[in-house]
Design a protein around this motif. Structure first.
Motif, PDB file in Angstrom:
ATOM      1  N   PRO A   1       0.814  -1.214   0.000  1.00 40.65           N
ATOM      2  CA  PRO A   1       0.000   0.000   0.000  1.00 40.65           C
ATOM      3  C   PRO A   1       0.845   1.259   0.000  1.00 40.65           C
ATOM      4  O   PRO A   1       2.058   1.228   0.261  1.00 40.65           O
ATOM      5  CB  PRO A   1      -0.780  -0.129   1.308  1.00 40.65           C
ATOM      6  N   GLY A   2       0.196   2.411  -0.262  1.00 40.25           N
ATOM      7  CA  GLY A   2       0.864   3.708  -0.212  1.00 40.25           C
ATOM      8  C   GLY A   2       0.517   4.430   1.072  1.00 40.25           C
ATOM      9  O   GLY A   2       0.466   3.834   2.137  1.00 40.25           O
ATOM     10  N   GLY A   3       0.230   5.753   0.954  1.00 40.54           N
ATOM     11  CA  GLY A   3      -0.153   6.536   2.131  1.00 40.54           C
ATOM     12  C   GLY A   3       0.882   7.572   2.495  1.00 40.54           C
ATOM     13  O   GLY A   3       1.897   7.742   1.820  1.00 40.54           O
ATOM     14  N   CYS A   4       0.622   8.305   3.585  1.00 36.90           N
ATOM     15  CA  CYS A   4       1.511   9.381   4.029  1.00 36.90           C
ATOM     16  C   CYS A   4       2.883   8.834   4.416  1.00 36.90           C
ATOM     17  O   CYS A   4       2.992   7.762   5.022  1.00 36.90           O
ATOM     18  CB  CYS A   4       0.909  10.113   5.228  1.00 36.90           C
ATOM     19  N   ASP A   5       3.926   9.599   4.091  1.00 33.80           N
ATOM     20  CA  ASP A   5       5.290   9.224   4.444  1.00 33.80           C
ATOM     21  C   ASP A   5       5.605   9.785   5.831  1.00 33.80           C
ATOM     22  O   ASP A   5       6.125  10.879   5.983  1.00 33.80           O
ATOM     23  CB  ASP A   5       6.268   9.786   3.403  1.00 33.80           C
ATOM     24  N   ILE A   6       5.269   8.994   6.856  1.00 33.80           N
ATOM     25  CA  ILE A   6       5.495   9.448   8.235  1.00 33.80           C
ATOM     26  C   ILE A   6       6.391   8.469   8.985  1.00 33.80           C
ATOM     27  O   ILE A   6       6.440   8.485  10.208  1.00 33.80           O
ATOM     28  CB  ILE A   6       4.162   9.642   8.982  1.00 33.80           C
ATOM     29  N   GLY A   7       7.093   7.634   8.237  1.00 34.43           N
ATOM     30  CA  GLY A   7       8.022   6.706   8.872  1.00 34.43           C
ATOM     31  C   GLY A   7       7.747   5.280   8.458  1.00 34.43           C
ATOM     32  O   GLY A   7       6.902   4.989   7.621  1.00 34.43           O
ATOM     33  N   GLU A   8       8.492   4.380   9.059  1.00 39.99           N
ATOM     34  CA  GLU A   8       8.396   2.956   8.741  1.00 39.99           C
ATOM     35  C   GLU A   8       7.018   2.419   9.125  1.00 39.99           C
ATOM     36  O   GLU A   8       6.575   2.539  10.264  1.00 39.99           O
ATOM     37  CB  GLU A   8       9.476   2.188   9.502  1.00 39.99           C
ATOM     38  N   ARG A   9       6.314   1.849   8.149  1.00 37.82           N
ATOM     39  CA  ARG A   9       4.981   1.305   8.399  1.00 37.82           C
ATOM     40  C   ARG A   9       4.934  -0.084   7.763  1.00 37.82           C
ATOM     41  O   ARG A   9       4.328  -0.289   6.725  1.00 37.82           O
ATOM     42  CB  ARG A   9       3.902   2.216   7.805  1.00 37.82           C
ATOM     43  N   THR A  10       5.617  -1.002   8.375  1.00 36.39           N
ATOM     44  CA  THR A  10       5.717  -2.339   7.802  1.00 36.39           C
ATOM     45  C   THR A  10       4.386  -3.071   7.926  1.00 36.39           C
ATOM     46  O   THR A  10       3.511  -2.700   8.702  1.00 36.39           O
ATOM     47  CB  THR A  10       6.805  -3.162   8.515  1.00 36.39           C
ATOM     48  N   THR A  11       4.274  -4.124   7.125  1.00 35.59           N
ATOM     49  CA  THR A  11       3.069  -4.968   7.177  1.00 35.59           C
ATOM     50  C   THR A  11       3.401  -6.332   7.790  1.00 35.59           C
ATOM     51  O   THR A  11       2.652  -7.288   7.609  1.00 35.59           O
ATOM     52  CB  THR A  11       2.492  -5.133   5.762  1.00 35.59           C
ATOM     53  N   ASP A  12       4.499  -6.421   8.508  1.00 35.95           N
ATOM     54  CA  ASP A  12       4.924  -7.696   9.088  1.00 35.95           C
ATOM     55  C   ASP A  12       3.858  -8.300  10.002  1.00 35.95           C
ATOM     56  O   ASP A  12       3.617  -9.515   9.970  1.00 35.95           O
ATOM     57  CB  ASP A  12       6.225  -7.518   9.880  1.00 35.95           C
ATOM     58  N   LEU A  13       3.232  -7.468  10.828  1.00 36.55           N
ATOM     59  CA  LEU A  13       2.241  -7.991  11.767  1.00 36.55           C
ATOM     60  C   LEU A  13       0.979  -8.461  11.041  1.00 36.55           C
ATOM     61  O   LEU A  13       0.335  -9.423  11.456  1.00 36.55           O
ATOM     62  CB  LEU A  13       1.895  -6.938  12.813  1.00 36.55           C
ATOM     63  N   HIS A  14       0.628  -7.762   9.949  1.00 36.72           N
ATOM     64  CA  HIS A  14      -0.499  -8.204   9.124  1.00 36.72           C
ATOM     65  C   HIS A  14      -0.211  -9.616   8.593  1.00 36.72           C
ATOM     66  O   HIS A  14      -1.049 -10.521   8.674  1.00 36.72           O
ATOM     67  CB  HIS A  14      -0.704  -7.266   7.930  1.00 36.72           C
TER      68      HIS A  14
END
Length: 416
Positions: free
Chosen positions: A113-126
């Motif tokens: 996914p995309g979205g605001c660039d506010i830092g690391e937003r991994t999907t590991d937990l998903h």
């Protein structure tokens, strides 16, 4: 290209109804994909993130129509489980469709996914949670299958991620057996999602606590639901009123969702009265400094951090803001400095020495909430502020120029 032009100095006064919550409606729209009937969803904000989610749903075969702030969504003919890469990258919340697609088709073909660039937003937990339910991820990441169907499991989240909690909830609704999410996120938007799912016939309990239990069902049906008010939009109006020494009555809010924000505003000197589904705030001058530490709910929301920071920029004294959720959520500081703010950054901490006033200038919205903070900084500041990249703001605020214009703010949108 659109810009917001703001002439500061007017105190905000009047009444305002708060829009439906962006962070509630997006996972709920994803959840509608699980339903084999028609859902009627009220209090849907007219924002670009909702537009993009609807575009993705249309690409999957979902039929929908909008009637003002009401959406009628029919997923009975949904027949695709692949989402175009460009659509996925248009927003962060597209990730919720991963759990919904697996729940509906046992297959999903999506990109990151995309979205605001506010830092690391991994999907590991998903991924960890969905794998626990039987999902198999391909080498390219999101070619995901559940060849034997999804099966209930116990999932422990190393961090109470809102997105991961919601994605696992969506996938687990039609999984065989019982799923238990431990160390689940507790945000009000998760409670709203549980209410919507249960109206469709799901069996979900525990939302709002650290443990959510989902008993899988075979089929979900249509329902009618009203989205909760947006607590971040409400917080934005509260800060703007405090900064402009205004007097505003916020209607259609849930004060309990704003508890820490209200506590901090009172510490800053604002006069706040709470009624049933409404809040009245009167700004006082000068504002007092406070310290903020962001944390998962019920802690102070990271989405309010930039908005609170611009208020503290004119508080009489020194405040300290610590960002514990996202590692790059201080990009707005440079824009605040352009308006005269005195802010120093060290790792995840910002030290803010209050100045007497902010001065209008050309600034740029670096993300959704930073953009809203610049708006209220302009409303409270001197001279004229011109904000570029307002498309970030439009992702979460419905016509922000009309919202504050109705309260007496001198703000217009121009096209170039």
């Amino acid at each position: 290209m659109e810009k917001l032009v703001i002439k500061g100095g007017n105190p905000l006064k009047g009444e305002v109804n708060i829009q439906g919550a962006k962070n509630s409606v997006l996972p709920i729209l994803a959840a509608s994909l699980l339903c084999e009937g028609q859902c009627i969803i009220h209090n849907v904000p007219i924002i670009t993130d909702v537009d993009m989610m609807l575009e993705i749903l249309r690409s999957l075969g979902v039929i929908w129509q909008r009637q003002g702030h009401t959406l009628i969504v029919d997923s009975s003919k949904a027949n695709k489980y692949q989402i175009d890469d460009k659509l996925m990258r248009s927003m962060r919340s597209s990730i919720f469709l991963l759990g919904a697609l697996l729940g509906r088709f046992n297959n999903a073909l999506v990109s990151r996914p995309g979205g605001c660039d506010i830092g690391e937003r991994t999907t590991d937990l998903h991924e960890k949670g969905l794998k626990s339910l039987g999902a198999q991820f391909g080498e390219k990441g999101y070619m995901v299958k559940a060849p034997n169907g999804l099966k209930g499991a116990e999932v422990y989240l190393d961090y109470p991620s809102v997105g991961a909690t919601e994605n696992i909830m969506l996938a687990a609704c039609k999984a065989k057996g019982v799923t238990v999410i431990k160390n689940a996120a507790r945000e009000p938007e998760i409670v709203d999602l549980q209410m919507f799912l249960n109206k469709m016939g799901a069996k979900v309990s525990g939302a709002g606590t650290a443990e959510i239990r989902i008993i899988g069902v075979d089929k979900l049906n249509g329902c009618e639901h009203r989205i909760i008010p947006d607590r971040i939009v409400a917080g934005t109006v509260l800060l703007a009123t405090a900064m402009t020494k205004g007097d505003v009555l916020l209607k259609d809010v849930i004060p309990e969702h704003l508890e820490l924000i209200i506590i901090k505003l009172r510490e800053m000197g604002a006069d706040i009265a709470i009624g049933e589904n409404e809040i009245r705030i009167k700004g006082t001058y000068p504002l007092k400094p406070v310290d903020i530490r962001t944390a998962p709910y019920p802690g102070f929301p990271t989405d309010m951090q930039p908005i609170m920071m611009v208020g503290l920029a004119i508080a009489e004294g020194t405040s300290i803001v610590t960002e514990n959720v996202f590692d790059a959520r201080f990009k707005h500081v440079g824009e605040f400095r352009r308006m005269g703010a005195d802010i120093k950054i060290s790792n995840k901490t910002a030290v803010i020495k209050g100045v007497k006033r902010l001065i209008g200038t050309y600034v740029e919205a670096t993300d959704l909430r930073a953009g809203a903070a610049l708006v209220i900084g302009g409303l409270a500041g001197e001279n004229t502020t011109i904000i570029e990249k307002v498309e970030h703001i439009d992702r979460g605020y419905e016509k922000i120029e009309e919202l504050f214009g109705r309260l007496g703010g001198n703000i217009i949108r121009i096209k170039e």
